[in-house]
Design an enzyme around this catalytic site. Structure first.
Site, mmCIF file in Angstrom:
data_model
loop_
_atom_site.group_PDB
_atom_site.id
_atom_site.type_symbol
_atom_site.label_atom_id
_atom_site.label_comp_id
_atom_site.label_asym_id
_atom_site.label_seq_id
_atom_site.Cartn_x
_atom_site.Cartn_y
_atom_site.Cartn_z
ATOM 1 N N GLY A 11 0.853 -1.202 0.000
ATOM 2 C CA GLY A 11 0.000 0.000 0.000
ATOM 3 C C GLY A 11 0.878 1.237 0.000
ATOM 4 N N GLY A 13 0.120 4.487 -0.325
ATOM 5 C CA GLY A 13 -0.743 5.673 -0.278
ATOM 6 C C GLY A 13 -0.211 6.751 0.638
ATOM 7 N N VAL A 15 -0.281 6.942 3.753
ATOM 8 C CA VAL A 15 0.417 6.423 4.929
ATOM 9 C C VAL A 15 1.659 5.630 4.521
ATOM 10 C CG1 VAL A 15 0.220 4.778 6.839
ATOM 11 C CG2 VAL A 15 -1.575 6.432 6.443
ATOM 12 N N CYS A 275 -10.470 9.932 7.186
ATOM 13 C CA CYS A 275 -10.550 8.994 8.316
ATOM 14 C C CYS A 275 -11.550 9.299 9.417
ATOM 15 C CB CYS A 275 -9.161 8.805 8.905
ATOM 16 S SG CYS A 275 -8.083 7.973 7.733
#
Ligand code: NAD
Ligand code: UGA
Length: 458
Positions: A11, A13, A15, A275
């Site tokens: 991932g 992204g 983060v 989030c």
């Protein structure tokens, strides 16, 4: 040089990219590989134009990429070579089936776990970096360890607390790093391996170790508490507008109480970002699934107040602009969900723009970094919508300006010039309380700020 550890992150992204870049910077002895199914994103991470805008990130990536930081689309190979695998794939709100609109959609996480299992020939530590419902680790361990390959996986929780726009600083100087695992000898050994990574730059006393369940739940709770503070002050902003109290003065007064503290008390048009809403709704869903109805309703109200605040902003514009904005040009200053990012996920600006377009306003959007995303967010609206990088041009001929993102650049504009170029009477709705309202009023603007008495000439 042989690496002391091979770390993989699945991932790439908001983060995965910055977190791994920081680990690579602080741990030159480790090889850090970041993989993603999105080949375009990997291409961008390998180019001069990174897929996300984050102050200071370019420098960190420049120093590490090609040395001990690598972005790649070769997921299988990455899994095979790594001893520690961070997973930071997206965990959006489920849009279908049971729990739709609330529960976390764990399909990307589960697919990743199965892929890790399929590609692994030796035992590994799998680190939950994504934000997940409490007790996900148990399901993941079951999927991973139900195998006949003779390999064993320890699932460790290491939630990420960085905020966008300050990601590099947050990663370099975190308030704390939380690492949770099972309390078994294997679990504690795995936790220590992850602790060792952060010890390369984070002081020992800032590294918290806990059970895996506490770690998972602390992440949801931290976001819920932060959002709750914003909803609390925003609810008071509505009362301030009725009573001529000033929300910034109230926030200043309560924030000096050391038990309350000054942060996250800035009244606004509402909180956005990928989030807060999703994590609170997830918390609500988890509470409901344990039969904790009252607790669920309590946290749900944080999201409800946020929606109320966004709606209130549009209603306020409408009411003060003589109950119609049809055919009137309205310039939106800022579209990102906060300053210093190009991210527009769940930005209040999306809802404000949609509300104004539904009232047939001519909406012009300006933003220093988020116009590309704004275009995507509003792609279904063809009529009455334009995008303009230059705020002076955006405001020219407008009836009203609405400040929706607290970019510094909007504080220092030549508002005398802007006022003269606008249709009179000219309105400013400051959804972030960043402008000098009295000065604008003396220039001739009718000024409406969040949680303050209006300053109007009629
Ligand atoms: P993102 O959408 O920016 O990135 C997720 C990436 O995962 C995407 O690039 C996607 O292509 C990739 N991906 C999905 N499935 C994959 C698979 N099977 N294999 C390989 N790659 C895959 O999301 P994000 O903002 O980085 O958030 C990731 C997680 O971190 C979420 O759980 C989020 O709640 C949490 N989080 C986000 C932030 C933030 O500021 N954005 C902060 C803290 C925690
Ligand atoms: C938030 C948390 O701050 C991070 O700790 C967390 O890791 C992250 O969510 C996540 O899990 O994704 P982020 O959404 O990037 O980070 O940004 P924040 O600074 O928290 O701002 C969120 C929203 O609240 C923005 O729209 C911001 O403008 C708004 N806000 C913030 C206010 O309206 N008032 C405030 O006082 C503070």
């Amino acid at each position: 040089m042989t690496s002391e550890k091979n770390i993989l992150c699945i991932g790439a992204g908001y983060v995965g990219g910055p977190t791994m870049a920081m680990i690579a910077l602080k741990c030159p002895q480790y090889k850090v590989v970041v993989v993603d199914i999105d080949r375009q994103k990997i291409k961008a991470w390998n180019s001069d134009s990174l897929p996300i805008f984050e102050p200071g990130l370019d420098e960190v990536v420049k120093k590490t990429r090609g040395n001990n930081l690598f972005f790649s689309a070769e997921i299988e190979r990455g899994i095979q070579e790594a001893q520690i695998i961070f997973v930071s794939v997206n965990t959006p709100t489920k849009t279908f089936g049971q729990g739709a609109g609330r529960a976390a959609d764990l399909q990307y996480w589960e697919k990743t776990a199965r892929q890790i299992l399929a590609c692994s020939n030796d035992s590994k530590i799998v680190v939950e970096k994504s934000t997940l419902p409490v007790r996900t680790a148990s399901a993941m361990e079951r999927i991973l360890n139900d195998n006949s390959k003779g390999v064993h996986f320890e699932v460790v929780s290491n939630p990420e607390f960085l905020a966008e726009g300050t990601a590099v600083r947050d990663l370099e100087f975190p308030d704390r790093v939380l690492i949770g695992s099972k309390e078994t000898p294997d679990g504690i050994r795995a936790r220590k391996e992850v602790v060792d990574i952060f010890l390369n730059w984070v002081p020992r006393e800032k590294i918290l170790e806990s059970s895996v369940w506490s770690s998972e739940l602390s992440k949801l709770t931290a976001n819920a508490f932060l959002a709750q503070r914003i909803s609390s002050i925003n609810s008071i902003s509505a009362l301030c507008e009725k009573t001529e109290a000033d929300v910034d003065e109230v926030a200043g007064a309560i924030g000096m109480d050391s038990r309350i503290g000054p942060k996250f008390l800035k009244a606004s048009v509402g909180f956005g970002g990928s989030c807060f809403k999703k994590d609170i709704l997830n918390l609500v869903y988890i509470c409901e699934s344990y039969g904790l109805e009252k607790v669920a309703r309590y946290w749900e109200s944080v999201v409800e107040i946020n929606e109320y605040q966004e709606n209130r902003f549009v209603q306020n514009m409408l009411a003060n602009m003589f109950n119609t904005v049809a055919g009137k040009k309205v310039a939106l200053f800022g579209f990102a969900f906060k300053a210093n990012t190009g991210d527009t996920r769940e930005s209040p600006a999306i809802y404000i723009a949609q509300g104004l377009l539904a009232e047939h306003a001519d909406v012009v959007i300006t933003d220093p970094k988020a116009l590309k995303n704004a275009r995507k967010d509003l792609k279904n609206f063809k009529k009455g919508l334009t995008f303009e990088a230059n705020p002076y041009k955006a405001a020219k001929g407008a009836h009203a300006i609405a400040v929706l993102t607290e970019w510094d650049v909007y504080k220092d504009l030549d508002y005398e010039r802007i006022f003269k170029s606008m249709v009179q009477p000219a309105f400013i709705f400051d959804g972030r309380n960043i402008l000098d309202h009295k000065r604008l009023f003396h220039m001739g603007f009718n000024v409406f700020a969040i949680g303050k008495a209006p300053l109007k000439h009629f």
